[in-house]
Design an enzyme around this catalytic site. Structure first.
Site, PDB file in Angstrom:
ATOM      1  N   LYS A   1     -18.297  28.257   7.674  1.00 20.45           N
ATOM      2  CA  LYS A   1     -19.413  27.941   6.792  1.00 20.45           C
ATOM      3  C   LYS A   1     -19.229  26.917   6.057  1.00 20.45           C
ATOM      4  CE  LYS A   1     -20.786  32.889   7.131  1.00 20.45           C
ATOM      5  NZ  LYS A   1     -21.367  33.997   6.408  1.00 20.45           N
TER       6      LYS A   1
ATOM      7  N   LYS B   1     -28.362  35.867  13.993  1.00 21.36           N
ATOM      8  CA  LYS B   1     -29.640  35.842  13.499  1.00 21.36           C
ATOM      9  C   LYS B   1     -29.899  34.119  12.512  1.00 21.36           C
ATOM     10  CE  LYS B   1     -28.216  38.597   9.449  1.00 21.36           C
ATOM     11  NZ  LYS B   1     -26.998  38.881   9.779  1.00 21.36           N
TER      12      LYS B   1
ATOM     13  N   LYS C   1     -21.410  34.208  19.677  1.00 23.56           N
ATOM     14  CA  LYS C   1     -22.046  35.499  19.285  1.00 23.56           C
ATOM     15  C   LYS C   1     -23.384  35.090  19.238  1.00 23.56           C
ATOM     16  CE  LYS C   1     -21.900  37.321  15.227  1.00 23.56           C
ATOM     17  NZ  LYS C   1     -21.457  38.227  14.044  1.00 23.56           N
TER      18      LYS C   1
END
Length: 327
Positions: free
Chosen positions: A111, A195, A192
């Site tokens: 991130k 969202k 994966k």
């Protein structure tokens, strides 16, 4: 009863991957365990959030928990920020955590990659995640593969506290279902289903309209060849779709393969879309009823009150063992 703790961030639209990999298991676990299922809003703010969106998404996740079948009379459903002991214990555990442990966290590396400035919250939040688990002395934590490292830190911190201050914390174990624990992206089965993916075609949101779901599945990436065969190594894309079909239809992987033996991807994907819609459409109807009823905030308050009773006892015990003057 053994205790279970898990939560989902309200940082975007919940996906079919969240349902199959997490929420569906929550519904099963609530019958045999003492469960706490949170909306982890404190984790969400480790990256910037629009206030109005955070409010809406927090309530949406909680309503989807209930719509999927989590019973607030069996399990505590609440917002993480409503149980203050999470943050309080989080700070205490941060003081037991080394910078080296936090630097090794792959999620922080992912991130923060390529960013000039990264918030300290993103760096230290694994200690808060450990507190989420340990504040209830949870026995089992349903986790995906990408969260196993954070659970290992919680286990290490529990052991470190026990060694330093006396045997108190239960060492939590992971709960990882054999199939469906990780649903992959529709456009790249090496990633994966998420969202946060900027391509909306890569995921099926639980609140997508049925026709949108059908279109996304019809456009889902498939492997070369025409055989509907479960082979994650050589045919990862269609294997992912078979897993989704199995989870939504109740058929085994072998039964799905047999049903489409000798057929091409077209009929398979068409039936897969209907299997997914048959699961999501009733869930959406229940979701709308819950949001319109006005009962959600009361359910969240009650869940937080029950969770706080356990959490407060743990926090006071920990403070006492560490030498704080407990009021």
């Amino acid at each position: 009863m053994k205790k279970v703790l898990s939560g989902i961030q309200p940082s975007g639209k919940l996906t079919l991957g969240n349902y199959i990999g997490a929420i569906k298991n929550f519904v099963t676990l609530q019958n045999d365990y003492a469960c706490n299922f949170m909306v982890v809003d404190l984790h969400a703010i480790t990256v910037p959030q629009e206030p109005a969106a955070l409010t809406e998404q927090s309530e949406a996740v909680a309503a989807l928990y209930l719509a999927a079948g989590i019973d607030p009379n069996k399990a505590n459903v609440y917002l993480q920020s409503h149980v203050m002991q999470h943050a309080q214990l989080g700070w205490l555990l941060t003081t037991l955590t080394s910078m080296g442990e936090l630097e090794r966290m792959t999620q922080f590396k992912d991130k923060s990659a390529g960013k000039e400035s990264v918030g300290a919250g993103l760096f230290v939040y694994p200690a808060l995640m450990a507190a989420d688990i340990l504040v209830y002395n949870a026995d089992l934590v349903p986790v995906g593969e990408d969260q196993k490292q954070h659970l290992e830190l919680a286990r290490d911190l529990a052991g470190r506290f026990n060694h330093r201050y006396g045997d108190y914390f239960t060492i939590p174990e992971p709960y990882i279902p054999e199939v469906g624990a990780r649903i992959m992206s529709l456009d790249d089965a090496s990633k994966k289903m998420s969202k946060s993916n900027p391509n909306p075609g890569s995921y099926i949101a639980l609140l997508d309209e049925p026709d949108v779901i059908r279109k996304k599945i019809s456009r889902a990436t498939t492997d070369s060849g025409r055989e509907v065969k479960f082979d994650p190594e050589n045919k990862p894309e269609v294997s992912n779709l078979i897993t989704i079909y199995s989870q939504c239809s109740g058929l085994s992987i072998e039964e799905v393969e047999k049903r489409y033996e000798g057929q091409m991807y077209g009929p398979f994907k068409k039936d897969l879309a209907e299997a997914v819609v048959s699961v999501i459409e009733p869930l959406q109807q229940r979701y709308r009823e819950i949001r319109e009823s006005g009962e959600l905030r009361q359910i969240l308050r009650q869940g937080a009150e029950r969770a706080s009773e356990t959490a407060e006892k743990t926090l006071q015990d920990v403070q006492r063992l560490m030498g704080f003057v407990v009021k």
